[in-house]
Enzyme design. Structure first.
Site, mmCIF file in Angstrom:
data_model
loop_
_atom_site.group_PDB
_atom_site.id
_atom_site.type_symbol
_atom_site.label_atom_id
_atom_site.label_comp_id
_atom_site.label_asym_id
_atom_site.label_seq_id
_atom_site.Cartn_x
_atom_site.Cartn_y
_atom_site.Cartn_z
ATOM 1 C CG HIS A 59 -1.919 0.989 1.318
ATOM 2 N ND1 HIS A 59 -2.128 1.767 2.428
ATOM 3 C CD2 HIS A 59 -2.845 1.390 0.401
ATOM 4 C CE1 HIS A 59 -3.145 2.589 2.223
ATOM 5 N NE2 HIS A 59 -3.593 2.381 0.990
ATOM 6 C CG HIS A 101 -3.624 8.755 -0.520
ATOM 7 N ND1 HIS A 101 -4.310 9.544 0.391
ATOM 8 C CD2 HIS A 101 -4.411 7.674 -0.729
ATOM 9 C CE1 HIS A 101 -5.439 8.959 0.714
ATOM 10 N NE2 HIS A 101 -5.532 7.821 0.062
HETATM 11 O O1 G3P Z 1 -6.570 1.440 -2.924
HETATM 12 C C1 G3P Z 1 -6.886 0.700 -1.806
HETATM 13 C C2 G3P Z 1 -6.754 1.658 -0.716
HETATM 14 O O2 G3P Z 1 -5.537 2.290 -0.937
HETATM 15 C C3 G3P Z 1 -7.869 2.644 -0.749
HETATM 16 O O3 G3P Z 1 -7.647 3.612 0.170
HETATM 17 O O4 G3P Z 1 -7.387 5.975 0.499
HETATM 18 O O5 G3P Z 1 -5.432 4.483 0.827
HETATM 19 O O6 G3P Z 1 -6.260 4.978 -1.455
HETATM 20 P P1 G3P Z 1 -6.639 4.802 -0.018
HETATM 21 CA CA CA Z 2 -5.110 3.618 -2.931
#
Ligand code: G3P
Ligand code: CA
Length: 294
Positions: A59, A101
């Site tokens: 992530h 992000h």
């Molecule tokens: O993309 C999966 C997860 O990353 C969604 O949440 O806000 O971290 O992009 P976010």
């Molecule tokens: Ca994401």
């Protein structure tokens, strides 16, 4: 009965009873009270937790070791042998795709404001910035082109698209960039989005690429997920139950889970792994791989 026999019987009884209690699966109720060691031990006691085909998705790169969404964070993730590196996309004023992000530059960079109001050249004047231990680390915001040039066909890119000013503006340049780099292939790329409109456009350009429809925390709707035109349903862990996972599986859909509470993420990872989810957007690659190994 002589006292020695009574004592022996008592000792045997204690052994049997303590063994019985140890063999029982641990019920995880208050997730915040469990640390990593407890989780490893718990996973080891439950062989059904071994899910070797679970996709470990880094992530925002290895964001627990370095500034999220940087070449270094992706490099660390790659060396840690994550199955995919996750890339959140934003678009600059001059239509370049960058890894970022947030809706603004404020939290993760030395800049401020929305990326759509800056040219790439202007964004390159800023740096990502984060503190690890006592030290502050800085590194430029990478473009998607820089990322794929660095990793070529050696990585799987799990790319999240967003609407730009409410419109599907990044899908076509994304497809073109992947094509130019010989990456428009399910081996190398997956798409994900909270926007059905964006996924639909991507599917029109490249129907062979796996697509994940994401649902925000507490916005998940099982009926909607079952009907969605997506291979994978991406859900925040708090909305993941065994019933949800089983029902989506019955419909031929995979389930990938992300986490928004760092205090409970590790125990939540273990909980959803027990349900047989197919992918984990992890903020701690080593932990996820360790639980899988145990
Ligand atoms: O993309 C999966 C997860 O990353 C969604 O949440 O806000 O971290 O992009 P976010
Ligand atoms: Ca994401």
């Amino acid at each position: 009965m002589p006292w020695r026999s009574i004592l022996l019987t008592l000792v045997i009884a204690v052994f049997i009873i303590s063994g019985f209690f140890e063999a029982k699966p641990q019920v995880l109720k208050d997730s915040e009270t469990y640390g990593a060691e407890t989780l490893y031990a718990s996973a080891a006691g439950r062989p059904e937790a071994v899910l070797t085909d679970l996709e470990v998705i880094a992530h925002r790169g290895a964001n627990n070791f370095f500034n999220e969404h940087t070449l270094t964070a992706y490099e660390i993730a790659s060396e840690a042998d994550a199955d995919s590196i996750e890339i959140d996309l934003r678009m600059t004023k001059d239509h370049e795709l960058i890894a970022l992000h947030d809706t603004t530059l404020d939290r993760t960079t030395t800049g401020a404001g929305v990326p759509e109001e800056f040219t790439l050249n202007e964004i390159k004047q800023f740096d990502t910035v984060a503190v690890f231990g006592q030290k502050t680390y800085k590194e430029p915001v990478p473009t998607l082109e820089e990322i794929v040039t660095a990793f070529k066909q050696e990585e799987h890119y799990y790319i999240e698209t967003r609407l730009v000013d409410g419109e599907t503006k990044m899908e076509e340049p994304l497809i073109n960039l992947l094509q130019e780099n010989d990456l428009l292939d399910p081996k190398y790329v997956s798409f994900q989005s909270f926007s059905k409109e964006s996924l639909k456009k991507l599917q029109e350009f490249a129907p062979e690429i796996r697509s994940t429809l994401l649902y925000g925390t507490d916005k998940f709707d099982l009926e909607d997920g079952l009907e969605a035109d997506a291979d994978v349903i991406g859900i925040e862990s708090r909305n993941v139950t065994k019933c949800v996972v089983d029902t989506l599986h019955q419909q031929g859909k995979e389930v990938h889970v992300f986490f928004t509470d760092e205090r409970t993420q590790l125990v939540e990872q273990q909980r959803v792994m027990m349900y047989g989810v197919d992918g984990i957007f992890t903020d701690d690659i080593d932990f996820t791989k360790q639980v899988l190994k145990e």
